[in-house]
Design a protein around this motif. Sequence first.
Motif, PDB file in Angstrom:
ATOM      1  N   GLY A   1      -2.713   7.356   1.612  1.00 47.05           N
ATOM      2  CA  GLY A   1      -1.794   6.172   0.895  1.00 47.05           C
ATOM      3  C   GLY A   1      -0.498   6.480   0.886  1.00 47.05           C
ATOM      4  N   LEU A   2      -0.256   6.962   2.290  1.00 47.50           N
ATOM      5  CA  LEU A   2       1.450   7.051   2.305  1.00 47.50           C
ATOM      6  C   LEU A   2       1.934   6.519   3.592  1.00 47.50           C
ATOM      7  CD1 LEU A   2       1.487  11.037   1.930  1.00 47.50           C
ATOM      8  CD2 LEU A   2       2.163   9.146   0.338  1.00 47.50           C
ATOM      9  N   SER A   3       3.206   6.465   3.606  1.00 44.32           N
ATOM     10  CA  SER A   3       3.492   5.877   5.054  1.00 44.32           C
ATOM     11  C   SER A   3       3.871   6.861   6.169  1.00 44.32           C
ATOM     12  CB  SER A   3       5.261   5.522   4.640  1.00 44.32           C
ATOM     13  OG  SER A   3       5.866   6.419   4.452  1.00 44.32           O
ATOM     14  N   ARG A   4       3.833   6.628   7.576  1.00 44.93           N
ATOM     15  CA  ARG A   4       3.785   7.490   8.381  1.00 44.93           C
ATOM     16  C   ARG A   4       5.180   8.407   8.258  1.00 44.93           C
ATOM     17  NH1 ARG A   4       1.644   6.446  13.540  1.00 44.93           N
ATOM     18  NH2 ARG A   4       2.888   8.278  14.180  1.00 44.93           N
ATOM     19  N   SER A   5       6.242   7.816   7.942  1.00 48.96           N
ATOM     20  CA  SER A   5       7.613   8.803   7.675  1.00 48.96           C
ATOM     21  C   SER A   5       7.315   9.852   6.513  1.00 48.96           C
ATOM     22  CB  SER A   5       8.647   7.695   7.334  1.00 48.96           C
ATOM     23  OG  SER A   5       8.734   7.216   6.035  1.00 48.96           O
ATOM     24  N   ALA A   6       6.693   9.477   5.484  1.00 51.15           N
ATOM     25  CA  ALA A   6       6.346  10.207   4.404  1.00 51.15           C
ATOM     26  C   ALA A   6       5.493  11.467   4.844  1.00 51.15           C
ATOM     27  CB  ALA A   6       5.668   9.730   3.263  1.00 51.15           C
ATOM     28  N   VAL A   7       4.549  10.874   5.691  1.00 51.83           N
ATOM     29  CA  VAL A   7       3.634  12.070   6.291  1.00 51.83           C
ATOM     30  C   VAL A   7       4.333  13.177   7.067  1.00 51.83           C
ATOM     31  CG1 VAL A   7       1.651  12.486   8.002  1.00 51.83           C
ATOM     32  CG2 VAL A   7       1.474  10.982   6.079  1.00 51.83           C
TER      33      VAL A   7
END
Length: 369
Positions: A30-36
């Motif tokens: 449940g995260l954004s790609r940038s956070a990953v």
Amino acid sequence: MTELPKKEQLYELIRANPFISQQDLATQLGLSRSAVANYIATLVRERRILGRAYVLPDQRPVLCIGASNLDRKLRSIRKLALGTSNPATQDESFGGVARNIAENLARLGAPVALITAVGNDASGRALLAHAEDAGIDTRGALRLDGVSSGTYTAVLDQDGEMVVALADMALNDSLSPAFLATRQQQRASAALVVADLNLPLDSIAALLADTARDGLALVLVAVSEPKMARLPENLSGLRLLILNEGELATRVGRALDGDAAIGAACLELQRQGVQDLIVTRGACGVMYTSPGGVMRLDAPAVNVVDVTGAGDAFAAAVCWSLHSGETDLGLACRRGLQLSAMTIECEQTVCPALEPGHFDATPLDTVLD
């Protein structure tokens, strides 16, 4: 139970599947790609991962696919007597054709990765930990619950020659085409793929098709005469097949009673699609295909301590040569004979004296002439 922080959850997902995409990580957490991407960068800085499954072009590894197991060697103290108890000594170490080749390569300084199957038991964890300590990337390994890791038990006579061996390798059937497809990214990033015939027939066929499609070099290493049945009929796309005289005879379905018969059998397999073959013949040396025909090399005289692992050492030296850009198969075989002799003359399955630069530091003529 307290939920793990997102970074730790991400780390566990990567541990379970080192080839998972950032998009899949983002969806599951449940995260954004940038956070990953930020979490991955942090884990790399912490040296907990090495950029996930991505490999730089100048670090493309030799990828070994096949068996890892515990080797148990029972050596008779006196001449073996069948049908009764024999006094013996016992040694236990880590083995398996693909694993042995990988460790030899790692000790020689080559970047190497291993795709194998182990039980999720103490033996399996020890196998992978030992491989990682040797410098082998094991992130692509399959860990199976509810099964025991593979074992190989060899009975040696008082001179160190193998009399019989018993192998429990059934878990390698889990290295199916479907599982190998989950490691496609890792396979495509390899400089050279080396597989043993502990893999199922369909998996060997899939590797042949994939390496031909991706333009990769594939080396297959035979493991026994019964498992020659796992070698597909069509060998198109196969760069090199390494096997012994008995395994070659099994493949062509007839006895091979000399150099000429072995040479004819090699040419028969080349017509089935394989580019080159190496036939190991124990103390009689090796034969190999070349543009000038089927050539022969004699084996050096050795003081036999333990023959276990000698064939795997030979294959590793040949693969090291191919990975290094060597096109002379004769030179690769000479290196193989040297490394095989070293292995025969030590008690360990993989010679502990190996180190990077070995072939530069040890001229071949000091061993083979």
